[in-house]
Design a protein around this motif. Structure first.
Motif, PDB file in Angstrom:
ATOM      1  N   UNK A   1      25.393 -23.148 -22.559  1.00  0.00           N
ATOM      2  CA  UNK A   1      24.966 -22.969 -23.941  1.00  0.00           C
ATOM      3  C   UNK A   1      24.911 -24.283 -24.715  1.00  0.00           C
ATOM      4  N   UNK A   2      25.144 -25.404 -24.047  1.00  0.00           N
ATOM      5  CA  UNK A   2      25.326 -26.661 -24.763  1.00  0.00           C
ATOM      6  C   UNK A   2      24.071 -27.134 -25.503  1.00  0.00           C
ATOM      7  N   UNK A   3      22.920 -26.636 -25.134  1.00  0.00           N
ATOM      8  CA  UNK A   3      21.712 -27.089 -25.796  1.00  0.00           C
ATOM      9  C   UNK A   3      21.340 -26.211 -26.979  1.00  0.00           C
ATOM     10  N   UNK A   4      22.109 -25.163 -27.236  1.00  0.00           N
ATOM     11  CA  UNK A   4      21.800 -24.292 -28.366  1.00  0.00           C
ATOM     12  C   UNK A   4      22.414 -24.859 -29.633  1.00  0.00           C
ATOM     13  N   UNK A   5      21.933 -24.366 -30.778  1.00  0.00           N
ATOM     14  CA  UNK A   5      22.448 -24.834 -32.060  1.00  0.00           C
ATOM     15  C   UNK A   5      23.713 -24.086 -32.469  1.00  0.00           C
ATOM     16  N   UNK A   6      24.151 -23.139 -31.626  1.00  0.00           N
ATOM     17  CA  UNK A   6      25.257 -22.285 -32.021  1.00  0.00           C
ATOM     18  C   UNK A   6      26.537 -22.594 -31.270  1.00  0.00           C
ATOM     19  N   UNK A   7      26.587 -23.707 -30.570  1.00  0.00           N
ATOM     20  CA  UNK A   7      27.775 -24.053 -29.806  1.00  0.00           C
ATOM     21  C   UNK A   7      28.063 -25.540 -29.928  1.00  0.00           C
ATOM     22  N   UNK A   8      29.317 -25.889 -29.700  1.00  0.00           N
ATOM     23  CA  UNK A   8      29.708 -27.297 -29.760  1.00  0.00           C
ATOM     24  C   UNK A   8      29.240 -28.018 -28.502  1.00  0.00           C
ATOM     25  N   UNK A   9      28.727 -29.214 -28.707  1.00  0.00           N
ATOM     26  CA  UNK A   9      28.227 -30.010 -27.586  1.00  0.00           C
ATOM     27  C   UNK A   9      29.399 -30.708 -26.889  1.00  0.00           C
ATOM     28  N   UNK A  10      29.151 -31.259 -25.732  1.00  0.00           N
ATOM     29  CA  UNK A  10      30.176 -32.004 -25.014  1.00  0.00           C
ATOM     30  C   UNK A  10      30.497 -33.287 -25.772  1.00  0.00           C
ATOM     31  N   UNK A  11      31.664 -33.858 -25.489  1.00  0.00           N
ATOM     32  CA  UNK A  11      32.053 -35.104 -26.150  1.00  0.00           C
ATOM     33  C   UNK A  11      31.093 -36.235 -25.793  1.00  0.00           C
ATOM     34  N   UNK A  12      30.532 -36.184 -24.586  1.00  0.00           N
ATOM     35  CA  UNK A  12      29.546 -37.198 -24.192  1.00  0.00           C
ATOM     36  C   UNK A  12      28.320 -37.140 -25.090  1.00  0.00           C
ATOM     37  N   UNK A  13      27.842 -35.934 -25.367  1.00  0.00           N
ATOM     38  CA  UNK A  13      26.695 -35.755 -26.266  1.00  0.00           C
ATOM     39  C   UNK A  13      27.031 -36.224 -27.674  1.00  0.00           C
ATOM     40  N   UNK A  14      28.241 -35.925 -28.133  1.00  0.00           N
ATOM     41  CA  UNK A  14      28.669 -36.352 -29.471  1.00  0.00           C
ATOM     42  C   UNK A  14      28.655 -37.871 -29.577  1.00  0.00           C
ATOM     43  N   UNK A  15      29.279 -38.533 -28.608  1.00  0.00           N
ATOM     44  CA  UNK A  15      29.375 -39.996 -28.643  1.00  0.00           C
ATOM     45  C   UNK A  15      28.010 -40.662 -28.486  1.00  0.00           C
ATOM     46  N   UNK A  16      27.124 -40.048 -27.708  1.00  0.00           N
ATOM     47  CA  UNK A  16      25.785 -40.616 -27.515  1.00  0.00           C
ATOM     48  C   UNK A  16      24.930 -40.537 -28.767  1.00  0.00           C
ATOM     49  N   UNK A  17      25.323 -39.686 -29.700  1.00  0.00           N
ATOM     50  CA  UNK A  17      24.519 -39.495 -30.906  1.00  0.00           C
ATOM     51  C   UNK A  17      25.206 -40.008 -32.165  1.00  0.00           C
ATOM     52  N   UNK A  18      26.163 -40.910 -31.991  1.00  0.00           N
ATOM     53  CA  UNK A  18      26.812 -41.588 -33.116  1.00  0.00           C
ATOM     54  C   UNK A  18      26.601 -43.087 -32.972  1.00  0.00           C
TER      55      UNK A  18
END
Length: 388
Positions: free
Chosen positions: A206-223
């Motif tokens: 579900x990580x690509x949906x807008x209704x769930x928290x993304x992985x920490x890798x995705x978070x860090x890649x987008x900051x």
């Protein structure tokens, strides 16, 4: 908010469509015309034919009469086409008068970015409003930076990227990773109670949906993190951020791993001003703060950002009360101010918390919410609702 600082090369192609007449029923390519126009305007500025001011923004472009424009852009555009181009830019960029009802409706439909602290989001009618400048203010150690990092995690959950300006160089990427992982695990545990998922693999799908928290890798890649060391560097950085954010948003259109930027955090605004300006430099400090505030408000409005600024506190010499730093001029630049406090004398014995002091967040300024005080605690996943 005025669009006079908007870059000409970032104007929509619709402005240049069917503008350059070539032959009967045939017009020049809009993208090529936009690029050629911008190049000619810059070359003219460098040659010093008309003015020493750079003609790269809407504001500097509109200072030129159509007669001057045709001299600069000849043989690219005729006088009639310059008149049409100027008119289209004015129509696109000039603010449209709104009735009171339209303003109310736009306010009610304004998108928000949740803080992740549900009790605070309820008071703010959803969270921090996108398109405005909000402030977190409080003593050291109350959790301002923790809430800012939590905001970045929640932003990624909602499909948004973040630009984080760390003037104090105290942001902990390990703590950010911990908050991200803990919030994702907590969301998984809640979902599993309802039988939505049966394993981490199901949740990961579900990580690509807008209704769930993304992985920490995705978070860090987008900051994206910047660390200016002075107010001049901070002002220069904010002035250049528009291009950076627009480029990142373009990348987001072409990549599933990149998210468009809709959150800008400044942590903190007070640190560089205190380093650069003494007690005898108040006018210079106010002038610099107003310039930074103008840029932040413009970025928030034009790029649809939730701008969250962290501020420090000082002691009022007359009554000894705690007050926000930077004075009344800065206060008027904000749409929302949240005062975060803690009282170590009042113990909080919740086993889920990492500390044992009562903390509160008070809405002291907002044009959509009344003044309210909510308790919170700090745990592995950031800030959570506390016990009153």
């Amino acid at each position: 908010m005025s669009c006079c600082f908007r870059r000409l090369h970032r104007l929509p192609l619709s402005i240049f469509t069917d503008l350059q007449y070539i032959s009967e029923n045939e017009f020049g390519d809009a993208a090529t015309l936009r690029t050629s126009t911008c190049i000619k305007l810059v070359k003219n500025q460098k040659s010093g034919k008309e003015t020493s001011e750079s003609v790269t923004t809407v504001g500097s472009f509109l200072k030129h009469s159509c007669t001057n424009l045709v001299r600069i852009l000849d043989p690219l555009l005729t006088y009639k086409e310059c008149v049409e181009l100027r008119s289209r830019i004015c129509v696109h960029c000039a603010p449209r008068p709104l009735s009171s009802m339209e303003l109310l409706q736009s306010l009610q439909s304004c998108p928000v970015l949740p803080t992740g602290l549900e009790i605070l989001d309820d008071c703010l009618k959803g969270g921090f409003r996108i398109g405005t400048v909000s402030e977190l203010v409080g003593r050291s150690g109350v959790g301002k930076t923790q809430l800012a990092m939590q905001l970045a995690v929640v932003a990624t959950k909602n499909g948004f990227g973040t630009v984080y300006i760390d003037t104090e160089k105290k942001m902990s990427l390990e703590r950010l990773r911990e908050i991200s992982n803990a919030m994702r695990q907590h969301h998984f545990d809640d979902a599993n109670k309802d039988g939505v998922f049966h394993s981490e693999d199901d949740f990961g799908a579900q990580k690509v949906t807008n209704n769930s928290y993304k992985s920490s890798t995705c978070v860090l890649n987008n900051i994206t993190i910047y660390s200016p060391t002075s107010t001049k560097e901070l002002l220069s950085l904010t002035q250049e951020l528009e291009e950076e954010i627009l480029l990142r948003n373009d990348e987001a259109n072409d990549s599933a791993d990149k998210l468009p930027v809709h959150l800008l955090v400044v942590d903190s605004i007070a640190a560089p001003t205190r380093r650069d300006f003494g007690a005898d430099s108040a006018p210079q400090r106010v002038s610099m703060l107003i310039q930074i505030a103008q840029v932040l408000k413009r970025l928030a409005s034009q790029l649809q950002l939730a701008v969250v600024v962290i501020n420090q506190v000082g002691i009022d010499q007359q009554n000894g009360e705690v007050r926000a730093a930077l004075g009344i001029s800065w206060h008027h630049c904000l749409s929302t101010r949240i005062l975060m406090e803690r009282d170590e004398k009042l113990g909080n014995h919740s086993e889920t918390t990492l500390d044992h002091c009562r903390r509160t967040a008070t809405i002291v300024k907002s044009n959509v919410a009344r003044n309210e005080c909510v308790p919170y605690e700090i745990c592995d996943r950031g800030l959570i609702s506390g016990i009153s």
